[in-house]
Motif scaffolding. Structure first.
Motif, PDB file in Angstrom:
ATOM      1  N   UNK A  57       1.682 -40.927 -11.135  1.00 16.15           N
ATOM      2  CA  UNK A  57       2.200 -41.980 -11.988  1.00 16.15           C
ATOM      3  C   UNK A  57       1.382 -42.222 -13.248  1.00 16.15           C
ATOM      4  N   UNK A  58       0.429 -41.327 -13.532  1.00 14.31           N
ATOM      5  CA  UNK A  58      -0.412 -41.466 -14.716  1.00 14.31           C
ATOM      6  C   UNK A  58       0.302 -40.812 -15.905  1.00 14.31           C
ATOM      7  N   UNK A  59       0.375 -41.506 -17.030  1.00 13.84           N
ATOM      8  CA  UNK A  59       1.035 -40.919 -18.207  1.00 13.84           C
ATOM      9  C   UNK A  59       0.407 -39.582 -18.600  1.00 13.84           C
ATOM     10  N   UNK A  60       1.255 -38.649 -18.962  1.00 14.70           N
ATOM     11  CA  UNK A  60       0.817 -37.322 -19.389  1.00 14.70           C
ATOM     12  C   UNK A  60       0.650 -37.346 -20.904  1.00 14.70           C
ATOM     13  N   UNK A  61      -0.479 -36.821 -21.419  1.00  8.49           N
ATOM     14  CA  UNK A  61      -0.654 -36.792 -22.869  1.00  8.49           C
ATOM     15  C   UNK A  61       0.468 -35.987 -23.542  1.00  8.49           C
ATOM     16  N   UNK A  62       0.859 -36.431 -24.715  1.00  4.71           N
ATOM     17  CA  UNK A  62       1.906 -35.747 -25.472  1.00  4.71           C
ATOM     18  C   UNK A  62       1.322 -34.476 -26.081  1.00  4.71           C
ATOM     19  N   UNK A  63       2.080 -33.407 -25.988  1.00  8.96           N
ATOM     20  CA  UNK A  63       1.659 -32.128 -26.540  1.00  8.96           C
ATOM     21  C   UNK A  63       1.498 -32.267 -28.061  1.00  8.96           C
ATOM     22  N   UNK A  64       0.315 -31.959 -28.593  1.00  6.49           N
ATOM     23  CA  UNK A  64       0.107 -32.062 -30.047  1.00  6.49           C
ATOM     24  C   UNK A  64       1.061 -31.184 -30.856  1.00  6.49           C
ATOM     25  N   UNK A  65       1.530 -30.081 -30.283  1.00  9.13           N
ATOM     26  CA  UNK A  65       2.478 -29.223 -31.001  1.00  9.13           C
ATOM     27  C   UNK A  65       3.800 -29.950 -31.231  1.00  9.13           C
ATOM     28  N   UNK A  66       4.225 -30.754 -30.266  1.00  8.37           N
ATOM     29  CA  UNK A  66       5.439 -31.540 -30.438  1.00  8.37           C
ATOM     30  C   UNK A  66       5.246 -32.545 -31.562  1.00  8.37           C
ATOM     31  N   UNK A  67       4.116 -33.225 -31.548  1.00  8.64           N
ATOM     32  CA  UNK A  67       3.848 -34.189 -32.604  1.00  8.64           C
ATOM     33  C   UNK A  67       3.816 -33.512 -33.968  1.00  8.64           C
ATOM     34  N   UNK A  68       3.251 -32.318 -34.021  1.00  7.26           N
ATOM     35  CA  UNK A  68       3.202 -31.571 -35.280  1.00  7.26           C
ATOM     36  C   UNK A  68       4.614 -31.252 -35.772  1.00  7.26           C
ATOM     37  N   UNK A  69       5.472 -30.813 -34.849  1.00 13.31           N
ATOM     38  CA  UNK A  69       6.865 -30.519 -35.223  1.00 13.31           C
ATOM     39  C   UNK A  69       7.555 -31.753 -35.787  1.00 13.31           C
ATOM     40  N   UNK A  70       7.369 -32.867 -35.094  1.00 18.86           N
ATOM     41  CA  UNK A  70       8.015 -34.107 -35.510  1.00 18.86           C
ATOM     42  C   UNK A  70       7.493 -34.541 -36.873  1.00 18.86           C
ATOM     43  N   UNK A  71       6.179 -34.501 -37.040  1.00 17.71           N
ATOM     44  CA  UNK A  71       5.611 -34.939 -38.313  1.00 17.71           C
ATOM     45  C   UNK A  71       6.042 -34.028 -39.463  1.00 17.71           C
ATOM     46  N   UNK A  72       6.109 -32.722 -39.229  1.00 19.26           N
ATOM     47  CA  UNK A  72       6.572 -31.807 -40.270  1.00 19.26           C
ATOM     48  C   UNK A  72       8.034 -32.074 -40.624  1.00 19.26           C
ATOM     49  N   UNK A  73       8.848 -32.309 -39.604  1.00 17.38           N
ATOM     50  CA  UNK A  73      10.257 -32.608 -39.851  1.00 17.38           C
ATOM     51  C   UNK A  73      10.383 -33.848 -40.723  1.00 17.38           C
ATOM     52  N   UNK A  74       9.647 -34.892 -40.379  1.00 20.07           N
ATOM     53  CA  UNK A  74       9.712 -36.126 -41.155  1.00 20.07           C
ATOM     54  C   UNK A  74       9.186 -35.920 -42.566  1.00 20.07           C
ATOM     55  N   UNK A  75       8.081 -35.196 -42.704  1.00 20.07           N
ATOM     56  CA  UNK A  75       7.500 -34.958 -44.027  1.00 20.07           C
ATOM     57  C   UNK A  75       8.453 -34.149 -44.906  1.00 20.07           C
ATOM     58  N   UNK A  76       9.110 -33.182 -44.310  1.00 21.71           N
ATOM     59  CA  UNK A  76      10.039 -32.352 -45.075  1.00 21.71           C
ATOM     60  C   UNK A  76      11.264 -33.125 -45.515  1.00 21.71           C
ATOM     61  N   UNK A  77      11.569 -34.221 -44.833  1.00 23.13           N
ATOM     62  CA  UNK A  77      12.765 -34.983 -45.146  1.00 23.13           C
ATOM     63  C   UNK A  77      12.508 -36.209 -45.997  1.00 23.13           C
ATOM     64  N   UNK A  78      11.323 -36.764 -45.919  1.00 23.12           N
ATOM     65  CA  UNK A  78      11.017 -37.943 -46.716  1.00 23.12           C
ATOM     66  C   UNK A  78      12.145 -38.948 -46.696  1.00 23.12           C
ATOM     67  N   UNK A  79      12.491 -39.448 -47.830  1.00 31.42           N
ATOM     68  CA  UNK A  79      13.599 -40.396 -47.937  1.00 31.42           C
ATOM     69  C   UNK A  79      14.897 -39.671 -48.229  1.00 31.42           C
TER      70      UNK A  79
END
Length: 88
Positions: free
Chosen positions: A36-58
């Motif tokens: 029942x202990x939270x599993x750390x989020x994979x940094x690669x997933x976070x990288x994908x998400x952040x790149x997607x957001x950065x590429x899209x901006x507003x």
């Protein structure tokens, strides 16, 4: 050979990708191990998400409101904890 896909088709694909990333991030944030202990989020997933957001901006298409949901979901992640391997 046909030309470039229509703008509406590209907007739909963009929205589907934003939705898939949102769903994957939400699952990762809710993941727990057998104790029942939270599993750390994979940094690669976070990288994908952040790149997607950065590429899209507003410039994200209005027909893909899930981009806003994805950004809100990412805002809930404590990146310091993720970097140190601590559960969220």
């Amino acid at each position: 050979m046909t030309g470039r896909a229509s703008e509406s088709l590209l907007d739909a694909l963009h929205g589907m990708l934003a939705g898939a990333l949102t769903d994957e991030l939400k699952r990762a944030m809710e993941a727990v191990d057998s104790d029942g202990v939270p599993v750390p989020i994979n940094p690669q997933l976070l990288d994908k998400v952040m790149k997607f957001l950065a590429q899209n901006g507003v410039d994200a298409p209005k027909s893909a409101p899930r981009v806003d949901t994805l950004a809100a979901q990412l805002a809930e992640v404590n990146l310091d904890d993720v970097a140190l391997g601590r559960p969220n």
